[in-house]
Design a protein around this motif. Structure first.
Motif, short mmCIF file in Angstrom:
data_model
loop_
_atom_site.label_atom_id
_atom_site.label_comp_id
_atom_site.label_asym_id
_atom_site.label_seq_id
_atom_site.Cartn_x
_atom_site.Cartn_y
_atom_site.Cartn_z
N LEU A 51 34.02 30.73 30.15
CA LEU A 51 33.16 31.38 31.15
C LEU A 51 32.67 30.36 32.18
O LEU A 51 32.68 30.60 33.38
N ASN A 52 32.22 29.20 31.67
CA ASN A 52 31.81 28.06 32.50
C ASN A 52 30.83 28.48 33.60
O ASN A 52 29.77 29.00 33.29
N SER A 53 31.20 28.32 34.85
CA SER A 53 30.21 28.59 35.92
C SER A 53 30.39 29.98 36.54
O SER A 53 29.73 30.30 37.53
N LYS A 54 31.30 30.78 35.95
CA LYS A 54 31.52 32.11 36.53
C LYS A 54 30.39 33.06 36.13
O LYS A 54 29.79 32.92 35.06
N LYS A 55 30.16 34.08 36.97
CA LYS A 55 29.15 35.09 36.64
C LYS A 55 29.69 35.96 35.50
O LYS A 55 29.01 36.21 34.51
N PHE A 56 30.92 36.44 35.67
CA PHE A 56 31.61 37.22 34.63
C PHE A 56 32.93 36.53 34.31
O PHE A 56 33.42 35.72 35.10
N PHE A 57 33.52 36.86 33.16
CA PHE A 57 34.85 36.33 32.85
C PHE A 57 35.83 36.74 33.96
O PHE A 57 36.74 36.01 34.29
N GLY A 58 35.59 37.94 34.52
CA GLY A 58 36.45 38.44 35.60
C GLY A 58 36.10 37.86 36.97
O GLY A 58 36.66 38.29 37.96
N GLY A 59 35.20 36.91 37.05
CA GLY A 59 34.81 36.31 38.34
C GLY A 59 33.48 36.90 38.78
O GLY A 59 32.50 36.83 38.05
N ASN A 60 33.46 37.50 39.98
CA ASN A 60 32.21 38.08 40.48
C ASN A 60 31.97 39.50 39.98
O ASN A 60 30.89 40.05 40.15
N SER A 61 33.00 40.10 39.39
CA SER A 61 32.82 41.46 38.87
C SER A 61 33.35 41.56 37.44
O SER A 61 34.11 40.70 36.98
N ILE A 62 32.95 42.61 36.76
CA ILE A 62 33.32 42.81 35.36
C ILE A 62 34.81 43.11 35.24
O ILE A 62 35.34 43.95 35.97
N GLY A 63 35.48 42.39 34.35
CA GLY A 63 36.92 42.58 34.14
C GLY A 63 37.23 42.84 32.67
O GLY A 63 36.33 43.06 31.85
N LEU A 64 38.52 42.80 32.37
CA LEU A 64 39.02 43.11 31.03
C LEU A 64 38.32 42.30 29.93
O LEU A 64 37.93 42.84 28.89
N VAL A 65 38.17 40.99 30.15
CA VAL A 65 37.60 40.12 29.12
C VAL A 65 36.12 40.47 28.89
O VAL A 65 35.65 40.52 27.75
N ASP A 66 35.40 40.73 29.98
CA ASP A 66 33.98 41.13 29.85
C ASP A 66 33.87 42.40 29.01
O ASP A 66 33.02 42.49 28.12
N ILE A 67 34.74 43.36 29.31
CA ILE A 67 34.68 44.64 28.59
C ILE A 67 35.00 44.41 27.10
O ILE A 67 34.34 44.95 26.22
N ALA A 68 36.01 43.57 26.85
CA ALA A 68 36.38 43.28 25.46
C ALA A 68 35.23 42.57 24.73
O ALA A 68 35.07 42.73 23.51
#
Lengths: 225, 225
Positions: free
Chosen positions: B138-155
């Motif tokens: 995740l590091n410095s990203k807001k979400f795993f998907g970058g600026n918006s929620i993506g597959l990894v966030d949902i998982a």
């Protein structure tokens, strides 16, 4: 250079074989690098630090691990000779069966080979039932993918030479013409396909490998008693 | 009628929650049907005869099982608000981390909650290490998907209210602001997102459910002694 394709693999692994079959179906040239799993290369550890496993596909210097993830990548990168149908529902079905193979069929079959007594009988029954489920899914199709090899066929590679060799080593019978005639016919059809047969390991060498592995397991068990 | 979307689910399941979040992110209206898992409906058994599990998405009468397969289907069917990036390598990375969550993070965390003694300590260590691996990704990203929620966030939905509740029920500490500050911040960000918060179960009801489940487990163990 940017487009160079490398596969880090192990000749005994049906998971690595999947990646090679997909690349050959697509006609993508690649360099194969054999890994010694008892002494993994620094490159493999760098490319797959989370699992430290083969296969790893490296494309233009970027690594991808996990065979099913690699297969989806190959499909999306080289669109010719598709291994997934176009229709979203049929794509979902292919992914469903691939997951069934990886999470049910293969692990239970693997355990059935190395267990003993009552537990082995139970796992053998489960394995046969899982293969029957796959057989019903195949039904009258030539391949799971229809008339050509697709994602599910590639995922089911272990039902080719591996299952035959492993049954012989374990001295049990799980899969054959009498029990699963449709799936057995499929396995022969699959193994004799041009893209597949060049990727399969020689049966006698695979037999020697798994015999030695079984001896190792027995020696470990004896040492623990 | 042909386009009707139904979700067969169970309110306590983070796997079912994934499907609802994805549909809401895409703005797809759906009918939710709650399943009683101790008395599964004939429709569920018809739609998912292989696993007999929720979630099942039914779209235009065609069923799809297995949450990750369903998420890919949703992404391919409703292209707006994508949950996967366009670039094949980034898509592969998203699938890699999703698989890591499903095959490593979740099963090991689940076992750590219900085991005891030395085994529990070992599984707790493994869980914390897996969460640290996710935190580094995740590091410095807001979400795993970058600026918006993506597959990894949902998982990774289970890291929202489920983990908090389950830690309380099991009386152990695996995940929190002190141990995993980046992931903890992500969980709060994720839980407060509009599409997510309406899909999450009420915390007090989830707590009662898992407390009852733990009592059931203890009673079974006591009965076996």
């Amino acid at each position: 250079m940017a487009e160079e394709v490398k596969v880090f693999g192990r000749w005994t692994s049906p998971f690595c074989c999947r990646v090679e079959i997909a690349l050959r179906l697509k006609g993508v040239p690649y360099e194969y690098i054999e890994e010694d799993l008892s002494n993994k290369s620094p490159l493999l550890l760098e490319y797959n630090p989370v699992h430290k496993k083969v296969p790893v596909l490296v494309h233009g210097g970027k690594p991808i691990a996990e065979s099913l993830v690699v297969l989806e990548y190959i499909e999306e990168t080289w669109r010719r000779n598709p291994i997934l149908p176009e229709d979203p529902h049929r794509r979902a079905m292919a992914r469903f069966w691939t997951k069934f193979i990886d999470e049910k069929c293969m692990p239970i079959m693997w355990k059935s080979l190395w267990s003993e007594g009552e537990m082995q009988l139970k796992l053998m029954e489960e394995t046969k039932e899982n293969l029957s489920i796959l057989e019903r899914e195949l039904n009258s199709k030539k391949f799971f993918g229809g008339n050509s090899i697709g994602l599910v066929d590639i995922a089911a590679s272990f039902l080719s030479c591996w299952t035959e060799v492993l049954q012989e080593v374990a001295g049990i019978s799980l899969f054959g013409e009498a029990k699963h005639p449709i799936l057995f016919k499929w396995a022969n059809e699959f193994m004799s396909s041009d893209a597949v047969k060049v990727c399969l390991p020689p049966k006698d060498e695979l037999l020697s490998h798994f015999r030695a592995m079984k001896e190792g397991m027995s020696a470990t068990k004896a040492g623990q008693n």
